[in-house]
Motif scaffolding. Structure first.
Motif, PDB file in Angstrom:
ATOM      1  N   SER A  61      -6.447   6.749  -2.861  1.00 41.73           N
ATOM      2  CA  SER A  61      -6.726   8.001  -2.151  1.00 41.73           C
ATOM      3  C   SER A  61      -7.724   8.874  -2.904  1.00 41.73           C
ATOM      4  CB  SER A  61      -5.438   8.753  -1.814  1.00 41.73           C
ATOM      5  OG  SER A  61      -4.544   8.723  -2.875  1.00 41.73           O
ATOM      6  N   ASN A  64     -11.306   7.940  -0.992  1.00 45.65           N
ATOM      7  CA  ASN A  64     -11.691   8.718   0.190  1.00 45.65           C
ATOM      8  C   ASN A  64     -11.228  10.168   0.076  1.00 45.65           C
ATOM      9  OD1 ASN A  64      -8.992   8.324   0.689  1.00 45.65           O
ATOM     10  ND2 ASN A  64      -9.271   7.195   2.598  1.00 45.65           N
ATOM     11  N   ARG A  65     -10.784  10.539  -1.106  1.00 43.96           N
ATOM     12  CA  ARG A  65     -10.405  11.913  -1.423  1.00 43.96           C
ATOM     13  C   ARG A  65      -9.391  12.450  -0.433  1.00 43.96           C
ATOM     14  NH1 ARG A  65     -13.636  15.296  -4.286  1.00 43.96           N
ATOM     15  NH2 ARG A  65     -11.988  16.762  -3.874  1.00 43.96           N
ATOM     16  N   LEU A  66      -8.363  11.660  -0.182  1.00 42.58           N
ATOM     17  CA  LEU A  66      -7.270  12.140   0.653  1.00 42.58           C
ATOM     18  C   LEU A  66      -5.990  12.202  -0.172  1.00 42.58           C
ATOM     19  CD1 LEU A  66      -7.874  10.384   4.093  1.00 42.58           C
ATOM     20  CD2 LEU A  66      -8.170  12.777   3.526  1.00 42.58           C
ATOM     21  N   GLU A  90     -16.402  19.091   0.926  1.00 43.38           N
ATOM     22  CA  GLU A  90     -15.630  18.574   2.056  1.00 43.38           C
ATOM     23  C   GLU A  90     -16.539  18.005   3.151  1.00 43.38           C
ATOM     24  OE1 GLU A  90     -12.434  18.128   2.009  1.00 43.38           O
ATOM     25  OE2 GLU A  90     -12.284  17.454   4.088  1.00 43.38           O
ATOM     26  N   ARG A  94     -16.430  14.242   4.508  1.00 39.17           N
ATOM     27  CA  ARG A  94     -16.154  13.900   5.893  1.00 39.17           C
ATOM     28  C   ARG A  94     -17.143  12.865   6.397  1.00 39.17           C
ATOM     29  NH1 ARG A  94     -15.200  19.216   7.455  1.00 39.17           N
ATOM     30  NH2 ARG A  94     -17.172  19.309   8.555  1.00 39.17           N
ATOM     31  N   ARG A  97     -16.074   9.501   4.748  1.00 40.04           N
ATOM     32  CA  ARG A  97     -14.856   8.903   5.308  1.00 40.04           C
ATOM     33  C   ARG A  97     -15.152   8.242   6.643  1.00 40.04           C
ATOM     34  NH1 ARG A  97     -11.899  14.347   4.478  1.00 40.04           N
ATOM     35  NH2 ARG A  97     -11.561  14.293   2.232  1.00 40.04           N
ATOM     36  N   GLY A  98     -14.743   7.011   6.781  1.00 41.84           N
ATOM     37  CA  GLY A  98     -14.939   6.311   8.043  1.00 41.84           C
ATOM     38  C   GLY A  98     -16.305   5.652   8.119  1.00 41.84           C
ATOM     39  N   MET A 103     -10.388   2.990   5.855  1.00 45.03           N
ATOM     40  CA  MET A 103      -9.045   2.855   5.305  1.00 45.03           C
ATOM     41  C   MET A 103      -8.104   2.189   6.302  1.00 45.03           C
ATOM     42  SD  MET A 103      -6.228   5.706   4.184  1.00 45.03           S
ATOM     43  CE  MET A 103      -5.620   5.887   5.846  1.00 45.03           C
ATOM     44  N   PRO A 105      -4.189   1.811   6.751  1.00 44.35           N
ATOM     45  CA  PRO A 105      -2.969   2.352   6.151  1.00 44.35           C
ATOM     46  C   PRO A 105      -1.865   1.306   6.063  1.00 44.35           C
ATOM     47  CG  PRO A 105      -3.105   3.011   8.425  1.00 44.35           C
ATOM     48  CD  PRO A 105      -4.343   2.216   8.148  1.00 44.35           C
ATOM     49  N   ALA A 125     -13.826   6.992  16.022  1.00 42.52           N
ATOM     50  CA  ALA A 125     -14.413   6.675  14.718  1.00 42.52           C
ATOM     51  C   ALA A 125     -15.924   6.550  14.825  1.00 42.52           C
ATOM     52  CB  ALA A 125     -13.807   5.382  14.180  1.00 42.52           C
ATOM     53  N   VAL A 128     -17.503  10.366  15.860  1.00 40.85           N
ATOM     54  CA  VAL A 128     -17.629  11.432  14.856  1.00 40.85           C
ATOM     55  C   VAL A 128     -18.781  11.161  13.900  1.00 40.85           C
ATOM     56  CG1 VAL A 128     -15.236  12.196  14.966  1.00 40.85           C
ATOM     57  CG2 VAL A 128     -15.869  10.422  13.346  1.00 40.85           C
ATOM     58  N   HIS A 129     -19.227   9.912  13.838  1.00 39.34           N
ATOM     59  CA  HIS A 129     -20.360   9.611  12.969  1.00 39.34           C
ATOM     60  C   HIS A 129     -21.625   9.303  13.765  1.00 39.34           C
ATOM     61  CE1 HIS A 129     -17.904   9.807   9.435  1.00 39.34           C
ATOM     62  NE2 HIS A 129     -17.054   8.960   9.949  1.00 39.34           N
ATOM     63  N   MET A 176     -10.627  -0.199  13.633  1.00 37.98           N
ATOM     64  CA  MET A 176     -11.004   1.199  13.519  1.00 37.98           C
ATOM     65  C   MET A 176     -11.639   1.472  12.162  1.00 37.98           C
ATOM     66  SD  MET A 176      -8.522   4.039  14.886  1.00 37.98           S
ATOM     67  CE  MET A 176      -7.489   4.459  13.552  1.00 37.98           C
ATOM     68  N   ASP A 188      -4.413  -0.368   1.925  1.00 40.71           N
ATOM     69  CA  ASP A 188      -3.265  -0.005   1.117  1.00 40.71           C
ATOM     70  C   ASP A 188      -2.019  -0.715   1.661  1.00 40.71           C
ATOM     71  OD1 ASP A 188      -1.400   1.120  -0.484  1.00 40.71           O
ATOM     72  OD2 ASP A 188      -1.845   3.199   0.015  1.00 40.71           O
TER      73      ASP A 188
END
Lengths: 552, 325
Positions: A61, A64-66, A90, A94, A97-98, A103, A105, A125, A128-129, A176, A188
Motif C-alpha cells: 500500500s 499506490n499510497r493507500l 494527491e 490519483r 493509481r489505476g 491493484m 485486492p 477505470a 477516470v484516466h 479492472m 495482494d
C-alpha cells in the motif's frame, strides 16, 4: 541481491529504497516496515512472502499510497520510473493509481461495489484516466473480461457483482486493475479467498494477461510454495524487513536465512508427513490395538435443501458412506459447495439426514434429540474455521473453555478452574492468557482456545471444519502438531474437513474426496495421492502450490 | 420491467397477505379500545344532560347510533360496509367518512411529502458533513444540532416559530383559513411552509444519524479502496461509491418516517390549522363517532402498508442484490 543500475539492462520500473512505515496506535508508534529495499523490473513478477503482520501488505500500500489513515511513511523512497511516490501530491497519485499502478485486492467478495454493474466499474477505470468513454469503454470492458477468462463476457458485463462467483469476481477485479495497462500490478493475496482449483486458474490467467500487457507483477502472499512457483524473484519478509531475496528456484533449494528455512519446512506442500499408520497389532497408549473399530459411521446419508425460487430441492449430500475409526484422523476434501461442510454438520448431528443413518460407538443416534442426544453431544465436539467468529468476544478465555463444563453441569466453580488450567496446559497456552478476551489473542492462540474448549468434555471425536485453513503456515504447523500429539495422548479421533489436500497428506490416515455431494474416491492418502483414479482428485492435487518443488 | 415484476411476484403475494392480517388486527384493536373507553356518542353529544335521559330515550338513542347491538354484530356490520365501499357516516356533520377522508387525506399527504423533502434536504447533507470529518468540530456541531432537533418538542418549536414570525414580521398565513393546493397554490404553500419545516426538522435527525453511520461504514469497505486504487477522484468516489451504498439504509429510515407522517401529524395539523387526517381522528374521538374513528384509523393503516410496499420497491431500485431475491 542489490542490482546497481546497469547501463546494459533496463532499469527497474519500481524501486523501493530504505522504506520505513509507522502506524500510530493507542500504544504509541508501531513500525510495520523497517528499511525495505526492493526492485521490480519491467514485465517481471516479484513475490513478497511473509506471515500476517510481517508488513508485506503495508509495503504494497506504499506503492499506490493507500496506507490506512494512521499509517505514514517515515523514511525512504518508492520510485516509479522517475517519480518519487513518497513525496508526490494527491493529484499526481490519483493519476498514478489505476493508470500506472493497478491493484488486485485480497477478497473478491467485498472488493466490488455491489450497486454498480461490473461493466460500469471496469469502464470507470478507463474513464477516470480518459482512456475511453461511453460505448467505447463498455466495449473495452467486454474485451478485458474476455481476456481475463470470463466466458459470455458480452452478456455478463451488465450483471452485478452478486451474480458472480468468487473466482469470477476476482477475474473482474483483475480485468479492472489491468484496464489501463499499468506498469506495475499489485496483487495482494489475490487468490487466498478462492477455492484451490480456481486459485490455479485465476493465477494463470492473471499472469498471462499481465504478461500480454507488459505489466510487472508484485505478488503479495503468505504461501512460499506458491510464490516460488509463480515469481521470477522472491523476497521473504519478516517483521518489517526483507530477510532474503533471490531467484525463486535458488531461494527454495538453498535458503540462506533461518526464517526462510522454517517457512519451507512448514509449507504443507513440502513438509514431511506427521502421522504414520501404525503397524497392525502394535498397541500404543490409549488407542485400541489391532483392527480399527469404527467410532462414527455415516451410512447412505442424504441431505436436501429447499432453494428459494427452485422447485427441485438441492441435494447437498448424496448417499454418503463414511467411517471414522477410533484414534484415527479421517479427512474429507473437496471444493466449496462439494457438501463437505454439510457432511460435518450431519456428523455433529447439527442437522438431520433426510435418509440414511448415523451410528456412534455402535449405537444408532440418527433420530435422537434433546436429552437422549446429550451423551453424543459430549463425546463429539466441533472446532470451526474462524476462531474469532466462534469465540464469544465478551467471554474471557477461561469462560470460553469452561462453558461446555457449565452447560453439561460438570464439577463446581473450583474444579472447573482447575480443569481450565489443565486444558490450557494441554494445548500449550500459558495460564496467564486465561483472563484475556479473544481480540487480545493471535489467530493461532484463538484456535488453541477453540481446541481446548472442544477437549473440555473429554470427547472421543473432534470434528474440525477447515480448522487450520485461516492460519499462517508456521502457526498451522504448530496446530497440526498439537492435533497429532493430542491424538497420541488421548486416543482422539478426528473428522477433518478441508479444501487443502496438502494438509490432508500431513495428518490424515484416511481420506474421502467429495464432489457435488458425493464421495468420488477414498482410501489411504499416500496411495491415493500417488495414483489418483479420479480426474477431480488429480485437479485438486495439481492445485497444491509447489508440488513441482517438492519432487525436486 | 419484466425483470422487476418477476422479482416482485413472490414476495409481493406474501406481503399482501401480511398486510391483510395487519389491517384486520388494527381494526379489531381500534374497535375494542373505542368501546372499552368510558363514554359513548350519547354522553359526548349531550354532556351532563345525558344523565337526565330516561332509559327509554337512551335505548332509542342507542338504536339511532347503532350501538345497541352486540359487539360482534357491530364489528361485522362495519366491516361489511367497509368492504362494500361504505366507510360509514359522521352523524354530527351528516357527511360520509369517505367524503371527509377525501378532503383530509390529500392535505396530509401533501404535508408529509413536503416534510420528507425538508427532512432529507437537511438530513442527508448534514450526515455527509458530519461523516466527512468524524470526531472533529464539524461532526460535533451537526451532532449537537441533530440532538437538539430531536429533543425540542415539535409543539414548542411550532408555537415559537409561529409567534415569532407573526409578531416580528407579521407573517402568519395559517390564520387566513386553510386553502388547498388546487384552490390557491401560493397561499397553500405558504400555509404548509411552517408545519413542513417543523416536521422536517424532527425527521432530519434520524436521517442524519443514519446517513452518517452508513457513510462511515461504507467508507471502510474494500470496494471503496478498490475504487481509490483505480484513481477515482474524491467527488466521484463520494457520490458513486460511498453515497450510493450508504443511501440503502436511509431509504428504510425515510419510509418509516413517511409512514408516521401519513398517520397524521396531529400536533402540527392542530397548531397550524391544517385539516388533515390526524384532526379527523381527533374530532371523531371527541364526538365518540365510532365509525369515523374506525374507518379513518383503517385508512391510516392502509397508507402505512402502502408506504412500506413503496419502500420495498425503492429498495429494489437502489439495491440490485434485493432485486435478485
Amino acid at each position: 541481491m542489490s542490482t546497481p543500475s546497469d547501463p546494459g539492462r533496463a532499469g527497474p520500473v519500481l524501486s523501493v529504497r530504505g522504506l520505513r512505515v509507522a502506524f500510530s496506535t493507542a500504544r504509541g508508534d508501531v513500525e510495520a516496515v523497517r528499511g525495505v529495499d526492493l526492485d521490480v523490473r519491467a514485465g517481471e513478477t516479484v513475490a513478497v512472502v511473509g506471515e500476517s503482520g510481517s508488513g508485506k501488505s503495508t509495503l504494497a500500500s506504499c506503492v499506490n499510497r493507500l496506507l490506512p489513515e494512521n499509517g505514514r511513511i517515515t523514511a525512504g523512497s518508492v520510485r516509479l520510473g522517475d517519480l518519487d511516490l513518497t513525496t508526490a501530491d494527491e493529484r499526481t497519485l490519483r493519476d498514478v493509481r489505476g493508470r500506472r499502478v493497478g491493484m488486485v485486492p485480497q477478497d473478491p467478495m467485498t472488493g466490488l461495489n455491489p450497486v454498480l454493474t461490473v461493466g460500469a466499474q471496469i469502464a470507470e477505470a478507463l474513464e477516470v484516466h480518459d482512456r475511453a468513454r461511453g460505448s467505447a469503454a463498455r466495449a473495452d470492458a467486454v474485451a478485458l473480461l474476455e481476456r481475463a477468462g470470463l466466458t459470455d463476457a458480452g452478456h455478463r458485463v451488465d450483471q452485478y457483482p452478486h451474480e458472480f462467483s468468487g473466482g469470477m469476481r476476482q477475474r473482474v477485479l483483475i480485468a479492472m486493475a489491468l484496464a489501463c495497462r499499468p506498469e506495475v500490478l499489485l496483487a495482494d493475496e489475490p487468490t487466498s479467498a478462492l477455492d484451490v482449483t480456481v486459485q490455479r486458474l485465476v493465477l494463470d490467467q492473471m499472469a498471462e494477461l499481465a504478461d500480454d500487457l507488459g505489466s510487472a507483477v508484485v505478488l503479495i502472499t503468505h504461501d512460499l510454495a506458491l510464490a516460488a512457483e509463480r515469481a521470477d524473484r522472491v523476497a521473504v519478509m519478516y517483521r518489517g524487513e526483507i530477510v532474503e531475496t533471490g531467484p525463486a528456484e535458488e531461494l527454495v533449494t538453498q535458503p540462506r536465512h533461518e526464517y526462510t528455512r522454517r517457512l519451507l519446512g512448514a509449507a504443507p506442500g513440502l513438509a514431511a508427513r506427521k502421522v504414520r499408520d501404525r503397524p497392525a497389532g502394535a498397541s500404543e497408549g490409549a488407542v485400541d490395538p489391532g483392527e480399527e473399530s469404527p467410532l462414527l459411521t455415516l451410512s447412505g446419508v442424504v441431505r436436501r435443501y429447499r432453494v428459494p425460487g427452485r422447485s427441485e430441492p438441492l441435494t447437498a449430500v448424496d448417499q454418503v458412506d463414511l467411517e471414522v475409526p477410533v484414534g484415527r484422523t479421517v479427512a474429507v476434501v473437496g471444493e466449496s459447495g462439494s457438501g463437505k461442510s454439510t457432511t460435518a454438520r450431519l456428523a455433529l448431528r447439527l442437522e438431520d439426514p433426510d435418509e440414511g443413518t448415523v451410528h456412534f460407538d455402535g449405537e444408532d443416534v440418527t433420530g435422537r434429540r434433546g436429552r437422549r442426544l446429550r451423551g453424543f453431544r459430549r463425546a463429539v465436539q466441533p472446532v470451526f474455521q474462524n476462531p474469532y467468529a466462534s469465540l464469544d468476544p465478551r467471554y474471557t478465555v477461561e469462560q470460553a473453555v469452561a462453558e461446555p463444563l457449565v452447560v453439561h453441569r460438570v464439577g463446581d466453580a473450583r474444579t472447573r478452574r482447575v480443569a481450565v488450567r489443565e486444558l490450557l496446559d494441554r494445548v500449550a497456552l500459558p495460564v496467564a492468557l486465561a483472563e484475556r478476551r479473544p481480540h487480545e489473542l493471535s489467530g493461532g492462540q484463538r484456535q488453541r482456545v477453540a481446541i481446548a474448549r472442544a477437549l473440555a468434555l473429554d470427547p472421543r471425536l473432534v470434528v474440525m471444519d477447515e480448522a487450520v485453513s485461516a492460519l499462517d503456515v508456521l502457526v498451522q504447523e504448530q496446530v497440526l502438531d498439537l492435533m497429532v500429539r493430542l491424538q497420541e495422548e488421548l486416543g482422539l479421533s478426528y473428522l477433518f474437513i478441508t479444501h487443502d489436500l496438502a494438509v490432508v497428506r500431513l495428518v490424515a490416515h484416511r481420506v474421502y474426496v467429495m464432489k457435488d455431494g458425493r464421495i468420488v474416491e477414498h482410501g489411504d492418502p499416500e496411495a491415493l495421492f500417488a495414483d489418483p483414479r479420479e480426474d477431480y482428485t488429480r485437479r485438486l492435487l495439481d492445485a497444491i502450490p509447489g508440488r513441482s518443488l517438492a519432487r525436486s | 420491467m419484466t425483470r422487476l415484476r418477476a422479482a416482485l411476484s413472490r414476495p409481493l403475494v406474501r406481503r399482501l397477505a401480511e398486510a391483510v392480517v395487519t389491517l384486520v388486527g388494527v381494526s379489531l384493536l381500534t374497535f375494542v379500545v373505542l368501546r372499552v373507553v368510558p363514554g359513548d356518542q350519547i354522553t359526548a353529544s349531550y354532556g351532563i344532560a345525558a344523565g337526565e335521559l330516561s332509559p327509554d330515550q337512551i335505548r332509542s338513542l342507542e338504536a339511532y347510533y347503532g350501538i345497541d347491538r352486540p359487539w360482534p354484530v357491530q364489528y361485522l356490520g362495519w366491516l361489511g360496509g367497509v368492504l362494500s365501499g361504505n366507510l360509514g357516516l359522521s352523524t354530527a356533520s351528516g357527511t360520509s367518512v369517505a367524503a371527509l377522508t377525501a378532503q383530509a387525506l390529500p392535505n396530509t399527504v401533501e404535508l408529509a411529502v413536503l416534510a420528507i423533502v425538508v427532512g432529507l434536504l437537511l438530513g442527508i447533507p448534514g450526515g455527509m458533513l458530519a461523516a466527512s470529518r468524524p470526531g472533529r468540530a464539524r461532526d460535533g456541531a451537526t451532532q449537537l444540532g441533530s440532538l437538539l432537533s430531536l429533543s425540542v418538542p415539535s409543539f414548542l418549536l411550532a408555537t415559537a416559530l409561529a409567534t415569532f414570525l407573526a409578531n416580528q414580521l407579521g407573517w402568519y398565513p395559517n390564520g387566513e383559513g386553510y386553502r388547498t393546493l388546487l384552490e390557491d397554490p401560493w397561499l397553500n404553500l405558504q400555509q404548509m411552509a411552517l408545519p413542513a419545516l417543523v416536521l422536517g426538522v424532527s425527521i432530519a435527525s434520524p436521517v442524519l444519524q443514519t446517513t452518517r453511520t452508513a457513510i462511515l461504514g461504507v467508507r471502510s469497505e474494500d470496494f471503496v479502496r478498490t475504487a481509490r486504487a483505480k484513481g477515482v477522484p474524491p467527488r466521484l468516489l463520494q457520490v458513486r461509491h460511498v453515497l450510493r451504498n450508504a443511501l440503502i439504509p436511509v431509504v428504510t429510515m425515510t419510509g418509516l418516517q413517511f409512514g408516521f407522517l401519513l398517520s397524521g401529524a396531529l400536533v402540527a395539523e392542530q397548531i397550524f390549522a391544517v385539516p388533515g387526517i390526524g384532526r379527523q381522528v381527533l374530532l371523531g374521538l371527541q364526538q365518540k363517532e365510532y365509525a369515523v374513528v374506525q374507518s379513518t384509523v383503517l385508512v391510516i393503516a392502509v397508507m402505512f402498508v402502502l408506504v412500506n410496499l413503496l419502500t420495498d420497491l425503492v429498495y429494489r431500485l437502489v439495491d440490485p442484490r434485493v432485486r435478485a431475491r
